[in-house]
Scaffold this motif. Sequence first.
Motif, PDB file in Angstrom:
ATOM      1  N   ALA A   1      28.376 -47.558 -17.594  1.00  0.00           N
ATOM      2  CA  ALA A   1      27.950 -46.696 -18.655  1.00  0.00           C
ATOM      3  C   ALA A   1      26.804 -47.176 -19.273  1.00  0.00           C
ATOM      4  N   ILE A   2      26.766 -48.315 -19.408  1.00  0.00           N
ATOM      5  CA  ILE A   2      25.440 -48.810 -20.476  1.00  0.00           C
ATOM      6  C   ILE A   2      24.275 -48.882 -19.674  1.00  0.00           C
ATOM      7  N   GLN A   3      24.353 -49.042 -18.254  1.00  0.00           N
ATOM      8  CA  GLN A   3      23.117 -48.884 -17.539  1.00  0.00           C
ATOM      9  C   GLN A   3      22.682 -47.717 -17.237  1.00  0.00           C
ATOM     10  N   GLU A   4      23.566 -46.466 -17.547  1.00  0.00           N
ATOM     11  CA  GLU A   4      23.315 -45.280 -17.506  1.00  0.00           C
ATOM     12  C   GLU A   4      22.734 -44.864 -18.902  1.00  0.00           C
ATOM     13  N   VAL A   5      22.678 -45.270 -19.777  1.00  0.00           N
ATOM     14  CA  VAL A   5      22.277 -44.868 -21.140  1.00  0.00           C
ATOM     15  C   VAL A   5      21.033 -45.756 -21.554  1.00  0.00           C
ATOM     16  N   VAL A   6      20.744 -46.644 -20.688  1.00  0.00           N
ATOM     17  CA  VAL A   6      19.357 -47.441 -20.935  1.00  0.00           C
ATOM     18  C   VAL A   6      18.490 -46.937 -20.318  1.00  0.00           C
ATOM     19  N   SER A   7      17.207 -46.610 -20.948  1.00  0.00           N
ATOM     20  CA  SER A   7      16.220 -46.030 -20.096  1.00  0.00           C
ATOM     21  C   SER A   7      15.531 -46.842 -19.157  1.00  0.00           C
ATOM     22  N   PRO A   8      14.846 -46.311 -18.116  1.00  0.00           N
ATOM     23  CA  PRO A   8      14.140 -47.369 -17.151  1.00  0.00           C
ATOM     24  C   PRO A   8      13.087 -48.191 -17.907  1.00  0.00           C
ATOM     25  N   GLY A   9      13.591 -49.360 -17.444  1.00  0.00           N
ATOM     26  CA  GLY A   9      12.689 -50.630 -18.016  1.00  0.00           C
ATOM     27  C   GLY A   9      13.463 -50.881 -19.426  1.00  0.00           C
ATOM     28  N   GLY A  10      14.465 -50.223 -19.792  1.00  0.00           N
ATOM     29  CA  GLY A  10      14.914 -50.853 -21.103  1.00  0.00           C
ATOM     30  C   GLY A  10      15.745 -52.035 -20.964  1.00  0.00           C
ATOM     31  N   ALA A  11      16.411 -52.329 -22.175  1.00  0.00           N
ATOM     32  CA  ALA A  11      16.902 -53.787 -22.242  1.00  0.00           C
ATOM     33  C   ALA A  11      18.591 -53.780 -22.630  1.00  0.00           C
ATOM     34  N   LEU A  12      19.144 -54.886 -21.981  1.00  0.00           N
ATOM     35  CA  LEU A  12      20.704 -55.121 -22.493  1.00  0.00           C
ATOM     36  C   LEU A  12      20.651 -56.598 -23.154  1.00  0.00           C
ATOM     37  N   SER A  13      21.295 -56.269 -24.443  1.00  0.00           N
ATOM     38  CA  SER A  13      21.718 -57.693 -25.034  1.00  0.00           C
ATOM     39  C   SER A  13      23.196 -57.909 -25.040  1.00  0.00           C
ATOM     40  N   LEU A  14      23.729 -58.869 -24.305  1.00  0.00           N
ATOM     41  CA  LEU A  14      25.142 -58.664 -23.916  1.00  0.00           C
ATOM     42  C   LEU A  14      25.584 -60.157 -24.600  1.00  0.00           C
ATOM     43  N   LEU A  15      26.714 -59.952 -25.353  1.00  0.00           N
ATOM     44  CA  LEU A  15      27.279 -61.186 -25.789  1.00  0.00           C
ATOM     45  C   LEU A  15      28.875 -61.174 -25.431  1.00  0.00           C
ATOM     46  N   ALA A  16      29.311 -62.314 -24.632  1.00  0.00           N
ATOM     47  CA  ALA A  16      30.527 -62.334 -24.361  1.00  0.00           C
ATOM     48  C   ALA A  16      31.123 -63.566 -24.522  1.00  0.00           C
ATOM     49  N   GLY A  17      32.555 -63.604 -24.733  1.00  0.00           N
ATOM     50  CA  GLY A  17      33.207 -64.656 -25.137  1.00  0.00           C
ATOM     51  C   GLY A  17      33.730 -65.514 -23.643  1.00  0.00           C
ATOM     52  N   GLN A  18      33.856 -66.833 -23.759  1.00  0.00           N
ATOM     53  CA  GLN A  18      33.999 -67.465 -22.342  1.00  0.00           C
ATOM     54  C   GLN A  18      35.258 -68.177 -22.496  1.00  0.00           C
ATOM     55  N   ARG A  19      35.744 -68.432 -21.181  1.00  0.00           N
ATOM     56  CA  ARG A  19      37.122 -69.001 -20.786  1.00  0.00           C
ATOM     57  C   ARG A  19      37.264 -70.314 -21.349  1.00  0.00           C
ATOM     58  N   HIS A  20      36.326 -71.177 -20.999  1.00  0.00           N
ATOM     59  CA  HIS A  20      36.286 -72.690 -21.083  1.00  0.00           C
ATOM     60  C   HIS A  20      36.633 -73.033 -22.557  1.00  0.00           C
ATOM     61  N   ALA A  21      35.549 -72.435 -23.385  1.00  0.00           N
ATOM     62  CA  ALA A  21      35.792 -72.782 -24.872  1.00  0.00           C
ATOM     63  C   ALA A  21      37.137 -72.561 -25.415  1.00  0.00           C
ATOM     64  N   ALA A  22      37.391 -71.226 -24.863  1.00  0.00           N
ATOM     65  CA  ALA A  22      38.974 -70.457 -25.510  1.00  0.00           C
ATOM     66  C   ALA A  22      39.933 -71.571 -25.099  1.00  0.00           C
ATOM     67  N   VAL A  23      39.970 -72.235 -23.936  1.00  0.00           N
ATOM     68  CA  VAL A  23      40.903 -73.206 -23.661  1.00  0.00           C
ATOM     69  C   VAL A  23      40.702 -74.336 -24.597  1.00  0.00           C
ATOM     70  N   LEU A  24      39.646 -74.870 -24.582  1.00  0.00           N
ATOM     71  CA  LEU A  24      39.592 -76.136 -25.386  1.00  0.00           C
ATOM     72  C   LEU A  24      39.871 -75.705 -26.866  1.00  0.00           C
ATOM     73  N   THR A  25      39.529 -74.786 -27.398  1.00  0.00           N
ATOM     74  CA  THR A  25      39.869 -74.678 -28.717  1.00  0.00           C
ATOM     75  C   THR A  25      41.418 -74.520 -28.937  1.00  0.00           C
ATOM     76  N   GLN A  26      42.004 -73.827 -28.005  1.00  0.00           N
ATOM     77  CA  GLN A  26      43.379 -73.420 -28.160  1.00  0.00           C
ATOM     78  C   GLN A  26      44.188 -75.006 -27.897  1.00  0.00           C
ATOM     79  N   ALA A  27      43.719 -75.543 -26.908  1.00  0.00           N
ATOM     80  CA  ALA A  27      44.442 -77.097 -26.707  1.00  0.00           C
ATOM     81  C   ALA A  27      44.229 -77.873 -27.755  1.00  0.00           C
ATOM     82  N   LEU A  28      43.023 -77.977 -28.531  1.00  0.00           N
ATOM     83  CA  LEU A  28      42.860 -78.841 -29.474  1.00  0.00           C
ATOM     84  C   LEU A  28      43.574 -78.442 -30.782  1.00  0.00           C
ATOM     85  N   GLY A  29      43.852 -77.146 -30.670  1.00  0.00           N
ATOM     86  CA  GLY A  29      44.706 -76.606 -31.813  1.00  0.00           C
ATOM     87  C   GLY A  29      46.033 -76.912 -31.705  1.00  0.00           C
TER      88      GLY A  29
END
Length: 247
Positions: free
Chosen positions: A122-150
């Motif tokens: 859907a994002i790809q469809e709403v971006v104009s040709p040549g337009g840009a995407l800024s994506l920020l997503a949470g990652q597994r490894h850091a979550a495992v580390l934070t939960q384990a250390l906690g």
Amino acid sequence: MPDLRSRRSVSQAVLVKLLSAELTDWSRRAPGRVVVDLGGGTGGMAMDLASAGYRVKVVDPSPDALAALERRTAEQGLIGRVSGIQGDASDLVDLVGAAAADVVVCHRVLEVLDDPVQALAAIQEVVSPGGALSLLAGQRHAAVLTQALGGHLAQARRTWVDPDRLDRDRILELVLGAGFAVRATHGIGAVADHVSETLLDAEPGAYADLLALETEIATDPAFQALAPQLHVFAVKGDGVVGSSSPT
Ligand SMILES: C[S@@+](CC[C@H](N)C(=O)[O-])C[C@H]1O[C@@H](n2cnc3c(N)ncnc32)[C@H](O)[C@@H]1O
């Protein structure tokens, strides 16, 4: 501007700095001023982008978040440059229209959606040709580390085996699979999110040093894999800006 004294603000400041640099570089070749911030919440990023001259449409299902966005927009004198649209990622194309956005921002949202593949289509469809995407997503490894250390070891093991958790490889696979060319990747919070606030308060110059360190390591692949969040800046297709390998 972000609060300069909290740990999260170091990560946010690095993100804003890196995204601004990417947008400046991109807009020289594909100028455009309309941003859709999917799941933009109360408008943390929308305020920065509107202040930089973009017109920002925040799409979010939460009426409370949109009410806070409206208040914030008025307080910061940005009425007319930021608007809120109540809705869900699955209705994005109907809500804003095909090829209607020069940039789509999707920060810390992909991981809460049932169907990230559909959302990126859907994002790809709403971006104009040549337009840009800024994506920020949470990652597994850091979550495992934070939960384990906690001390949350069982939770850390569940996170480790959860097939829906994202990591750098999966995030890039999703972005490329949706038809975007990746221009840059950045790890966000790899060190900043682990440094104590006490240290930042006690040591003169610590904030500036941490900001510089985070900025320097953001493009390092090993730190990217460990960072709590991965930022991806990508463009639609390969016509206007040209693709580059993720760094
Ligand atoms: C963790 S917050 C991130 C807010 C903002 N993007 C940021 O980076 O600070 C997640 C946001 O996603 C929104 N959200 C949740 N489900 C959604 C959906 N199905 N479609 C669009 N946004 C959604 C929430 O209302 C919330 O504002």
